[in-house]
Scaffold this active site. Structure first.
Site: not given
Ligand SMILES: NC(=O)c1ccc[n+]([C@@H]2O[C@H](COP(=O)([O-])OP(=O)(O)OC[C@H]3O[C@@H](n4cnc5c(N)ncnc54)[C@H](O)[C@@H]3O)[C@@H](O)[C@H]2O)c1
Length: 255
Positions: A154, A161
């Site tokens: 990570y 984060k």
């Molecule tokens: N998937 C996991 O395992 C997980 C676990 C914990 C937290 N998260 C967090 O959840 C959140 C959503 O991620 P996800 O897993 O749904 O993946 P996802 O890829 O579906 O979403 C990530 C989003 O970030 C957007 N993004 C990236 N750069 C950007 C920018 N410059 N301006 C605006 N938007 C931008 C992308 O367009 C995308 O829609 C993130 O913060 C991620 O770190 C994910």
């Protein structure tokens, strides 16, 4: 409209596929009475196509959180659809490949800076951009991955984060006087586009599915989305600067 978020107006960022955590939040929010405005980054026509799969059509506003013009114009663009906001969902994360997958010692500052700008600083930028539309009782909610520990692969996203978790506490401090809350949901691993871009992500998947006390589904975004809804609702009126774990209980375990 009845439901947990009846009558609430939400701005939801971060939809890119129907596996996005943000998509589940938007869907569940609509099913629970909220009016949803989406923002999309980059491939806007794709986001618009995905938005059509929601129970109700939702407008999509272009937002790159690193673009000052997009941020400055956001409130006016949102006002074309709703007259205020009761909630803002930050579901955004990105780190260049050098920052992930074991490259911690070698990632150049330029790449780390990008990760921090998109994944950490943007939490504040988004909240401030939406602030003219928010009032007492409004809430900002973001998504984190437990940053109290160093995880294999990570790397700088973990540092981003940790910063996000701190930024949420500072947002709670600075917006508290206006009655606006800031909270995060700390989700377990979910197979989204962002997750698939992390080399070695399957290590998390195996750990969670084997060890989480409640068990863990890598493809069910709804538990994380439900927690977001709860934090956006009127049922956490005195909670801010908090991190709610939605990880099957994994964070509670020892090594
Ligand atoms: N998937 C996991 O395992 C997980 C676990 C914990 C937290 N998260 C967090 O959840 C959140 C959503 O991620 P996800 O897993 O749904 O993946 P996802 O890829 O579906 O979403 C990530 C989003 O970030 C957007 N993004 C990236 N750069 C950007 C920018 N410059 N301006 C605006 N938007 C931008 C992308 O367009 C995308 O829609 C993130 O913060 C991620 O770190 C994910």
């Amino acid at each position: 409209m009845s439901g947990l978020l009846a009558g609430k107006r939400l701005l939801v960022t971060g939809v890119i596929t129907d596996a996005s955590i943000a998509f589940s939040v938007a869907k569940l929010a609509q099913e629970n009475g909220a009016q949803v405005v989406l923002t999309g980054y980059g491939r806007l026509s794709l986001v618009e196509r995905i938005a059509k799969r929601l129970p109700e059509p939702a407008p999509v506003i272009e937002l790159d959180v690193t673009n000052p013009e997009h941020l400055a114009g956001l409130a006016d663009k949102v006002r074309e659809h709703v007259d205020g906001l009761d909630g803002v969902v930050h579901s955004i994360g990105f780190a260049p490949q050098s920052c992930l997958g074991g490259g911690f010692l070698d990632a150049p500052w330029e790449d780390v800076a990008t990760a921090l700008q998109v994944s950490t600083y943007s939490y504040k930028s988004l909240a401030v951009a939406a602030l003219p539309l928010m009032s007492a009782g409004s809430a900002v909610v973001g998504l984190t991955f437990d940053a109290t520990k160093a995880w294999p692969v990570y790397d700088w996203m973990g540092v981003a984060k940790a910063g996000l978790e701190s930024a949420s506490r500072y947002l709670a401090l600075h917006l508290g006087k206006q009655g606006i809350r800031s909270n995060l949901v700390s989700a377990g691993p979910l197979r989204t586009m962002a997750a698939k871009s992390i080399p070695g992500f399957e290590q998390f998947e195996d750990a969670w599915t084997e060890r989480a006390p409640l068990g863990w589904s890598l493809t069910d975004q709804e538990p994380a989305a439900r927690a977001c809804l709860a934090l956006l609702s009127d049922w956490f009126p005195a909670t801010t600067g908090e991190i709610v774990h939605v990880d099957g209980g994994y964070h509670a375990l020892g090594a």
